[in-house]
Design a protein around this motif. Sequence first.
Motif, short mmCIF file in Angstrom:
data_model
loop_
_atom_site.label_atom_id
_atom_site.label_comp_id
_atom_site.label_asym_id
_atom_site.label_seq_id
_atom_site.Cartn_x
_atom_site.Cartn_y
_atom_site.Cartn_z
N MET A 134 37.90 39.77 53.02
CA MET A 134 37.81 40.10 51.60
C MET A 134 38.99 40.97 51.21
SD MET A 134 34.73 41.97 49.64
CE MET A 134 34.82 42.20 47.90
N ASN A 135 39.65 40.59 50.15
CA ASN A 135 40.78 41.33 49.64
C ASN A 135 40.26 42.50 48.81
OD1 ASN A 135 42.99 42.25 48.17
ND2 ASN A 135 43.91 40.23 48.09
N GLN A 136 40.61 43.72 49.21
CA GLN A 136 40.09 44.89 48.51
C GLN A 136 40.77 45.13 47.17
OE1 GLN A 136 38.75 48.18 50.47
NE2 GLN A 136 37.60 46.89 51.86
N ALA A 137 41.91 44.45 46.92
CA ALA A 137 42.58 44.57 45.63
C ALA A 137 41.88 43.72 44.57
CB ALA A 137 44.04 44.17 45.75
N ILE A 138 40.97 42.83 45.02
CA ILE A 138 40.22 41.98 44.11
C ILE A 138 38.75 42.36 44.21
CG2 ILE A 138 39.55 39.62 43.54
CD1 ILE A 138 42.12 38.70 45.00
N GLN A 139 38.19 42.80 43.10
CA GLN A 139 36.78 43.15 43.06
C GLN A 139 36.11 42.41 41.90
OE1 GLN A 139 36.78 47.41 42.70
NE2 GLN A 139 37.10 47.69 44.88
N PHE A 140 34.92 41.92 42.15
CA PHE A 140 34.18 41.22 41.11
C PHE A 140 33.20 42.18 40.46
CE2 PHE A 140 35.85 37.95 43.81
CZ PHE A 140 36.33 37.05 42.89
N VAL A 141 33.21 42.20 39.14
CA VAL A 141 32.36 43.11 38.39
C VAL A 141 31.06 42.40 38.04
CG1 VAL A 141 34.31 44.41 37.51
CG2 VAL A 141 33.42 42.52 36.18
N ASP A 142 30.06 43.19 37.69
CA ASP A 142 28.73 42.66 37.37
C ASP A 142 28.66 42.25 35.91
OD1 ASP A 142 26.77 42.18 39.16
OD2 ASP A 142 25.76 44.10 38.95
N ARG A 143 29.50 41.30 35.54
CA ARG A 143 29.52 40.82 34.15
C ARG A 143 29.59 39.29 34.19
NH1 ARG A 143 34.32 42.03 29.78
NH2 ARG A 143 33.61 40.55 28.20
N VAL A 144 28.60 38.66 33.64
CA VAL A 144 28.53 37.19 33.61
C VAL A 144 28.16 36.78 32.19
CG1 VAL A 144 27.38 35.15 34.53
CG2 VAL A 144 27.76 37.11 36.01
N GLU A 145 28.89 35.80 31.66
CA GLU A 145 28.63 35.31 30.31
C GLU A 145 28.46 33.79 30.36
OE1 GLU A 145 32.11 36.58 28.23
OE2 GLU A 145 31.59 38.69 28.40
N TYR A 146 27.63 33.28 29.47
CA TYR A 146 27.41 31.84 29.38
C TYR A 146 27.54 31.42 27.93
CZ TYR A 146 25.08 27.37 29.14
OH TYR A 146 24.79 26.05 28.89
N ASP A 147 28.30 30.34 27.70
CA ASP A 147 28.44 29.83 26.35
C ASP A 147 28.73 28.33 26.40
OD1 ASP A 147 28.64 29.94 23.52
OD2 ASP A 147 30.82 30.10 23.66
N ASN A 148 27.83 27.53 25.88
CA ASN A 148 28.00 26.08 25.76
C ASN A 148 28.46 25.40 27.05
OD1 ASN A 148 27.25 26.02 23.03
ND2 ASN A 148 29.30 26.58 22.39
N GLY A 149 27.76 25.64 28.13
CA GLY A 149 28.06 24.97 29.39
C GLY A 149 29.15 25.60 30.21
N VAL A 150 29.69 26.71 29.74
CA VAL A 150 30.77 27.40 30.46
C VAL A 150 30.30 28.77 30.90
CG1 VAL A 150 33.12 28.29 30.33
CG2 VAL A 150 32.54 26.16 29.16
N MET A 151 30.39 29.02 32.20
CA MET A 151 30.02 30.31 32.78
C MET A 151 31.32 31.09 33.01
SD MET A 151 27.41 32.09 33.90
CE MET A 151 26.17 30.82 33.98
N THR A 152 31.32 32.34 32.61
CA THR A 152 32.48 33.20 32.83
C THR A 152 32.04 34.43 33.61
OG1 THR A 152 33.43 32.48 30.71
CG2 THR A 152 34.38 34.45 31.73
N PHE A 153 32.74 34.69 34.71
CA PHE A 153 32.54 35.93 35.45
C PHE A 153 33.91 36.58 35.61
CE2 PHE A 153 33.21 32.63 38.54
CZ PHE A 153 33.84 33.21 39.64
N TYR A 154 33.94 37.83 36.02
CA TYR A 154 35.19 38.59 35.94
C TYR A 154 35.55 39.23 37.27
CZ TYR A 154 34.67 37.94 30.97
OH TYR A 154 34.54 37.37 29.73
#
Length: 79
Positions: free
Chosen positions: A1-21
């Motif tokens: 796991m690359n420590q410079a890349i972290q996934f945040v607890d934010r998930v959005e859904y809109d018209n069939g598209v899921m976005t996470f950050y």
Amino acid sequence: MNQAIQFVDRVEYDNGVMTFYAMVSGLLLPCVIELGINERSDALAHFAQHRFDYEEIAESLIEDEEYGEDGIVKVKSLA
């Protein structure tokens, strides 16, 4: 796991598209999945079940700098 890349607890859904950050070097980078799942609850359940797989794929794409000029990482759906 690359420590410079972290996934945040934010998930959005809109018209069939899921976005996470992902947080990369202090910047918030959107990662999008075109799920083709129309029901929000079904899409969120699918993402929750496969979250770590999607994050692993996104991490690899980010490390390989495979994202658009707009800063969006496009992840293929596992559905």
